[in-house]
Scaffold this motif. Sequence first.
Motif, mmCIF file in Angstrom:
data_model
loop_
_atom_site.group_PDB
_atom_site.id
_atom_site.type_symbol
_atom_site.label_atom_id
_atom_site.label_comp_id
_atom_site.label_asym_id
_atom_site.label_seq_id
_atom_site.Cartn_x
_atom_site.Cartn_y
_atom_site.Cartn_z
ATOM 1 N N ARG A 165 -50.020 -8.609 -8.169
ATOM 2 C CA ARG A 165 -50.525 -8.213 -9.216
ATOM 3 C C ARG A 165 -49.536 -6.511 -9.370
ATOM 4 N NH1 ARG A 165 -54.864 -6.765 -10.743
ATOM 5 N NH2 ARG A 165 -56.149 -8.402 -10.007
ATOM 6 N N ALA A 166 -48.797 -6.248 -10.735
ATOM 7 C CA ALA A 166 -48.188 -6.358 -11.161
ATOM 8 C C ALA A 166 -48.707 -5.346 -12.368
ATOM 9 C CB ALA A 166 -46.272 -5.832 -11.844
ATOM 10 N N GLU A 167 -48.804 -3.790 -12.492
ATOM 11 C CA GLU A 167 -49.327 -2.870 -13.176
ATOM 12 C C GLU A 167 -47.934 -2.636 -14.027
ATOM 13 O OE1 GLU A 167 -51.804 0.891 -14.293
ATOM 14 O OE2 GLU A 167 -51.643 0.481 -12.392
ATOM 15 N N LEU A 168 -48.054 -2.852 -15.055
ATOM 16 C CA LEU A 168 -46.293 -2.784 -16.583
ATOM 17 C C LEU A 168 -46.877 -1.240 -17.481
ATOM 18 C CD1 LEU A 168 -47.109 -5.990 -17.946
ATOM 19 C CD2 LEU A 168 -45.620 -4.997 -16.400
ATOM 20 N N GLY A 169 -45.985 -1.083 -16.754
ATOM 21 C CA GLY A 169 -45.650 0.614 -17.602
ATOM 22 C C GLY A 169 -44.045 0.724 -18.609
ATOM 23 N N LYS A 170 -44.035 2.314 -19.007
ATOM 24 C CA LYS A 170 -42.980 2.270 -19.758
ATOM 25 C C LYS A 170 -41.473 2.276 -18.427
ATOM 26 C CE LYS A 170 -43.710 1.534 -23.939
ATOM 27 N NZ LYS A 170 -43.444 1.114 -25.194
ATOM 28 N N ALA A 171 -40.305 1.505 -19.383
ATOM 29 C CA ALA A 171 -39.009 1.875 -18.579
ATOM 30 C C ALA A 171 -39.098 3.656 -18.257
ATOM 31 C CB ALA A 171 -38.335 1.183 -18.393
#
Length: 172
Positions: A165-171
């Motif tokens: 899994r990969a948690e998404l966040g702002k670049a």
Amino acid sequence: MKRWMIGIAVVGALGVGWWLISPLFLDKVVNEAPVSSPSGSNMKEQEENTMKETDSSSPEEITNDTMKVNELVGTFHGADENHDAKGKVSISEKNIRLENFEVTNGPDLYVYLVEAGKETKEGISLGELKGNIGNQNYEIPGGHSVSSGMEIVIWCKQFNVDFGRAELGKAI
């Protein structure tokens, strides 16, 4: 005659066994090009827009100023000691891109978009995993949106097991 039939049964059983187990040992490499912007603008217009957005003295320099403000990113991690995943995910507009991606191979693997606190099977299926190694693109189905804190999950439907899994966040 009996030995001949037993031989056919054994060969058939071995074939089915190989078909079921081979995904665990064989890697499938996918190397798709990044999806271009659906806005229809040509490369020169995109370069001009990038030049306007950046304070860089050289157009060859890539800085945070040139990144899309709304792009979400994440890094894959394995789900447990038996299921490993690594690589990066980036999301812009309606496209999800897995880059330098590698996951433990398994049967019936799918890519899911999952809200924080939800089980994977409650998420949005983006389709079957194209390959366990490489760069690949997926489209977010119409009517769905992505936000910071959501996760991209590689899930084995057959055994209801998360592989990574990969948690998404702002670049940044």
